[in-house]
Write a protein that holds these residues in place. Structure first.
Motif, short mmCIF file in Angstrom:
data_model
loop_
_atom_site.label_atom_id
_atom_site.label_comp_id
_atom_site.label_asym_id
_atom_site.label_seq_id
_atom_site.Cartn_x
_atom_site.Cartn_y
_atom_site.Cartn_z
N GLU A 202 -14.93 5.10 -26.79
CA GLU A 202 -15.21 4.70 -27.98
C GLU A 202 -15.34 5.99 -29.11
O GLU A 202 -14.69 5.90 -30.13
CB GLU A 202 -16.64 3.89 -28.27
CG GLU A 202 -16.60 2.57 -27.71
CD GLU A 202 -15.55 1.82 -28.46
OE1 GLU A 202 -15.45 1.68 -29.75
OE2 GLU A 202 -14.87 0.79 -27.90
N ARG A 203 -15.69 6.99 -28.70
CA ARG A 203 -15.89 8.12 -29.54
C ARG A 203 -14.64 8.75 -29.88
O ARG A 203 -14.27 9.02 -30.91
CB ARG A 203 -16.59 9.56 -28.85
CG ARG A 203 -18.13 9.00 -28.85
CD ARG A 203 -18.88 10.15 -28.57
NE ARG A 203 -18.79 11.43 -29.28
CZ ARG A 203 -18.71 12.73 -28.90
NH1 ARG A 203 -19.03 12.81 -27.69
NH2 ARG A 203 -18.65 13.65 -29.69
N ASP B 155 -4.77 2.60 -24.27
CA ASP B 155 -5.48 2.11 -23.13
C ASP B 155 -6.41 3.53 -22.60
O ASP B 155 -6.13 4.62 -23.07
CB ASP B 155 -4.58 1.92 -22.13
CG ASP B 155 -5.15 0.96 -20.99
OD1 ASP B 155 -6.37 0.68 -20.81
OD2 ASP B 155 -4.44 0.32 -20.13
N HIS B 156 -7.26 3.47 -21.69
CA HIS B 156 -8.01 4.36 -21.05
C HIS B 156 -7.80 4.00 -19.47
O HIS B 156 -8.47 2.76 -19.20
CB HIS B 156 -9.38 4.53 -21.46
CG HIS B 156 -10.02 5.52 -20.78
ND1 HIS B 156 -11.37 6.16 -21.10
CD2 HIS B 156 -9.63 6.41 -19.49
CE1 HIS B 156 -11.65 7.37 -20.47
NE2 HIS B 156 -10.74 7.36 -19.48
N PHE C 3 -8.64 -0.12 -19.04
CA PHE C 3 -9.78 -0.47 -20.26
C PHE C 3 -9.29 -1.80 -21.03
O PHE C 3 -9.63 -2.75 -21.42
CB PHE C 3 -10.30 0.73 -21.22
CG PHE C 3 -11.35 1.41 -20.82
CD1 PHE C 3 -12.30 1.71 -21.69
CD2 PHE C 3 -11.01 2.02 -19.30
CE1 PHE C 3 -13.35 2.72 -20.97
CE2 PHE C 3 -12.19 2.85 -18.78
CZ PHE C 3 -13.15 2.99 -19.75
N ALA C 4 -7.92 -1.55 -21.23
CA ALA C 4 -7.14 -2.68 -22.19
C ALA C 4 -7.25 -3.88 -21.48
O ALA C 4 -7.66 -4.91 -21.84
CB ALA C 4 -5.81 -2.27 -22.41
N GLU C 5 -6.88 -3.91 -20.14
CA GLU C 5 -6.93 -5.12 -19.15
C GLU C 5 -8.24 -5.58 -19.21
O GLU C 5 -8.48 -6.81 -18.92
CB GLU C 5 -6.18 -4.89 -17.85
CG GLU C 5 -4.88 -4.68 -18.00
CD GLU C 5 -3.96 -4.38 -16.65
OE1 GLU C 5 -4.70 -4.20 -15.51
OE2 GLU C 5 -2.77 -4.28 -16.69
N MET C 6 -9.30 -5.05 -19.13
CA MET C 6 -10.73 -5.28 -19.01
C MET C 6 -11.18 -5.71 -20.08
O MET C 6 -12.41 -6.33 -20.15
CB MET C 6 -11.67 -3.96 -18.11
CG MET C 6 -10.94 -3.79 -16.73
SD MET C 6 -11.90 -2.43 -16.14
CE MET C 6 -13.28 -3.02 -15.69
N GLY C 7 -10.64 -5.77 -21.32
CA GLY C 7 -11.26 -6.05 -22.47
C GLY C 7 -11.78 -5.20 -23.24
O GLY C 7 -12.75 -5.53 -24.15
N TYR C 8 -11.95 -4.02 -22.89
CA TYR C 8 -13.00 -2.82 -23.57
C TYR C 8 -12.33 -2.14 -24.60
O TYR C 8 -12.99 -1.66 -25.27
CB TYR C 8 -13.34 -1.69 -22.40
CG TYR C 8 -13.98 -2.05 -21.23
CD1 TYR C 8 -14.71 -3.39 -21.26
CD2 TYR C 8 -14.06 -1.24 -19.94
CE1 TYR C 8 -15.64 -3.64 -19.85
CE2 TYR C 8 -14.91 -1.59 -18.97
CZ TYR C 8 -15.45 -2.67 -18.87
OH TYR C 8 -16.35 -3.11 -17.81
N LEU C 9 -11.09 -2.66 -24.72
CA LEU C 9 -10.38 -1.75 -26.01
C LEU C 9 -10.14 -3.25 -27.02
O LEU C 9 -9.73 -3.22 -27.86
CB LEU C 9 -9.02 -0.97 -25.75
CG LEU C 9 -9.42 0.26 -25.11
CD1 LEU C 9 -7.90 1.02 -24.77
CD2 LEU C 9 -10.07 1.07 -25.83
#
Length: 165
Positions: free
Chosen positions: A132-133, A147-148, A159-165
């Motif tokens: 996030e930072r 992505d991360h 992170f993109a696939e997990m919905g975090y982005l």
């Protein structure tokens, strides 16, 4: 060098082994090919295209390594760089340094990558906070975090696939 033990095959992307190779030779060759797949100019249309290459390059470290895949506006690779090294369970990541590196190579987008030496690629709360930072800091300069990816010997988590982005 182990590459002298390979000869290009008749079909593109195939090779003939021309002499005996050790397991170490094979791993070295595989890492060489993985680096080539992440070389300047390669287009990354889906972050998952890079997963197996990133896993091969980062899974064997005994300490955390935080890297960035810098991309242009067409999502072609500009550079893959290891920016921070840490301990067995953490790496200090400085948004200022990531931003400086992204600006230095004129990146339009990035894929953040780090490994978990434990082998478990499940993102931690600290991983989510630093993402996030970084997203905020890079976003101020219109650099997208695509992505991360967290790499472990058990696979990769996006992170993109997990919905975090």
């Amino acid at each position: 060098m182990t590459h002298s033990k390979l000869k290009a095959g008749e079909v593109a992307g195939t090779y003939l082994v021309t002499s005996l190779v050790t397991e170490t030779d094979i791993i070295t060759m595989a890492k060489h090919f993985a680096r080539r797949k992440l070389a300047k100019g390669r287009k990354i249309s889906q972050p998952s295209q890079a997963f197996e290459h990133l896993q091969l390059l980062l899974q064997d470290y005994e300490h955390e390594v935080f890297s960035v895949l810098f991309l242009d506006s067409q999502h072609r690779v500009i550079r893959f760089e290891e920016l921070f090294r840490g301990t067995i369970d953490a790496a200090s990541v400085y948004p200022r340094e990531v931003l400086k590196a992204a600006l230095a190579c004129n990146a339009a987008a990035v894929i953040l990558v780090h490994n978990h030496p434990s082998g478990d690629p499940e993102p931690s709360n600290a991983d989510r906070r630093i993402t996030e930072r970084l997203k905020e800091a890079l976003g101020l300069m219109d650099i997208r975090v695509i992505d991360h990816v967290v790499v472990g010997s058990d696979g990769c988590r996006s992170f993109a696939e997990m919905g975090y982005l």
